[in-house]
Design an enzyme around this catalytic site. Structure first.
Site, PDB file in Angstrom:
ATOM      1  N   GLY A  49      -2.895 -12.296   0.712  1.00  0.00           N
ATOM      2  CA  GLY A  49      -1.454 -12.250   0.540  1.00  0.00           C
ATOM      3  C   GLY A  49      -0.988 -10.848   0.201  1.00  0.00           C
ATOM      4  O   GLY A  49      -1.789  -9.965  -0.116  1.00  0.00           O
ATOM      5  N   THR A  50       0.310 -10.655   0.276  1.00  0.00           N
ATOM      6  CA  THR A  50       0.899  -9.350   0.007  1.00  0.00           C
ATOM      7  C   THR A  50       2.401  -9.540  -0.149  1.00  0.00           C
ATOM      8  O   THR A  50       2.929 -10.638   0.020  1.00  0.00           O
ATOM      9  CB  THR A  50       0.600  -8.370   1.154  1.00  0.00           C
ATOM     10  OG1 THR A  50       1.114  -7.090   0.828  1.00  0.00           O
ATOM     11  CG2 THR A  50       1.240  -8.835   2.443  1.00  0.00           C
ATOM     12  N   THR A  51       3.085  -8.463  -0.461  1.00  0.00           N
ATOM     13  CA  THR A  51       4.548  -8.452  -0.491  1.00  0.00           C
ATOM     14  C   THR A  51       5.029  -7.164   0.157  1.00  0.00           C
ATOM     15  O   THR A  51       4.770  -6.071  -0.368  1.00  0.00           O
ATOM     16  CB  THR A  51       5.085  -8.539  -1.927  1.00  0.00           C
ATOM     17  OG1 THR A  51       4.633  -9.747  -2.541  1.00  0.00           O
ATOM     18  CG2 THR A  51       6.606  -8.529  -1.921  1.00  0.00           C
ATOM     19  N   LYS A  82       0.191   0.112   2.444  1.00  0.00           N
ATOM     20  CA  LYS A  82       0.621  -0.931   3.368  1.00  0.00           C
ATOM     21  C   LYS A  82       1.825  -0.531   4.208  1.00  0.00           C
ATOM     22  O   LYS A  82       2.304  -1.340   4.982  1.00  0.00           O
ATOM     23  CB  LYS A  82       0.943  -2.207   2.592  1.00  0.00           C
ATOM     24  CG  LYS A  82      -0.250  -2.765   1.833  1.00  0.00           C
ATOM     25  CD  LYS A  82       0.089  -4.057   1.133  1.00  0.00           C
ATOM     26  CE  LYS A  82      -1.100  -4.573   0.343  1.00  0.00           C
ATOM     27  NZ  LYS A  82      -0.790  -5.840  -0.355  1.00  0.00           N
TER      28      LYS A  82
END
Length: 300
Positions: A49-51, A82
């Site tokens: 996951g990431t944001t 990212k």
């Protein structure tokens, strides 16, 4: 061996990495197996996951992301980047499998460079999004996981596109991708305006990612902030997400009661009720001089 020496023929070294990607159906799987079905059944299932977020406003495009790269419950890298620069006027946020994102952005940079050499200019952001979507759509169903927001500035001004590995391509003003995107959208939907100042846009992006890292276990580390202007992209800052969230919690809360009182309309008292009379049992005709609504509203 003699014929090989005469013809100067050499066998291909399959152990060395190749700069070219295999074709959509050219993955090495057991004989008689469909590549899509084999990867779906026997492929690894690692939670990640990431944001990441990006939004467009009158002074350009803002891109922000956290820096935690996770592999299931293991934090593989707490300080990864990212947001990947493509060229001077184009950035891309990365969400999904880190290896897939890095590979496809290298492929995209190569294709844009070749097109610039052939045509004498770089393609627009819309053309870049269409190119990336067309290249990745050939690998649909092969467990390719790339979700990116292309942020750039071209002849039409600031532009923002979302591209997914199945070929999806969307244009918009706000995009947030990753497991923390629901929390980031909650902050963005409340504070976004197209006519924001630059400092307001910086604060909104930092606030959205910081709140997402606090609620999402797969997001964390720091908050990277980029700004794409007409002159090119700019790396604004990298802030610790935990410290940033603590500072945001110490800010004074807005006066919600005053906002609610301003938003609540005053009650409408029917004609004659303030004099102690009863409410009319049925509809009555309203004289033009008694009506408080303008003529334009009455016609509507």
């Amino acid at each position: 061996m003699a014929l090989q020496d005469v013809c100067k023929w050499q066998a291909l070294d399959i152990e060395r990495p190749s700069p070219h990607l295999p074709q959509g159906g050219g993955w090495a799987v057991p004989r008689g197996c469909d590549p899509q079905s084999f990867l779906w059944i026997h492929g690894p299932r690692l939670a990640h996951g990431t944001t990441t977020l990006a939004f467009r406003f009158r002074h350009g495009v803002i891109a922000a992301a956290d820096t935690r790269s996770s592999c299931d419950s293991y934090v593989a890298c707490p300080a990864s980047l990212k947001v990947i620069p493509v060229h001077q006027h184009l950035l891309g946020t990365t969400s999904g499998t880190s290896a897939d994102c890095a590979t496809w952005y290298r492929v995209l940079q190569r294709e844009l460079r070749l097109r610039a050499l052939r045509e004498g200019r770089l393609p627009s952001v819309a053309s870049t999004a269409k190119l990336l979507s067309a290249m990745m759509s050939r690998y649909r169903g092969l467990d390719l996981c790339v979700a990116t927001a292309l942020c750039g500035w071209d002849h039409s001004g600031p532009a923002l596109f979302y591209v997914y590995s199945d070929g999806t391509r969307l244009q918009g003003d706000i995009f947030s991708v990753g497991s923390g995107s629901p929390y980031a959208y909650g902050v963005l939907d409340r504070g976004y305006r197209y006519d924001m100042t630059t400092q307001e846009a910086y604060t909104l992006a930092r606030c959205a990612v910081a709140h997402a890292t606090h609620r999402d276990a797969y997001s964390g580390g720091s908050v990277d902030l980029f700004h794409v202007r007409e002159s090119g992209w700019e790396y604004v800052s990298r802030s610790d997400a935990c410290v940033l969230y603590t500072e945001l919690r110490m800010l004074p809360e807005p006066e919600l009661e005053s906002e609610a009182s301003q938003a609540q309309p005053e009650p409408v008292i029917p004609h004659g009720a303030e004099e102690g009379g009863e409410f009319p049992a049925g509809p009555r005709e309203v004289a033009p001089e008694d009506s408080k609504m303008p003529a334009e509203t009455e016609r509507l």
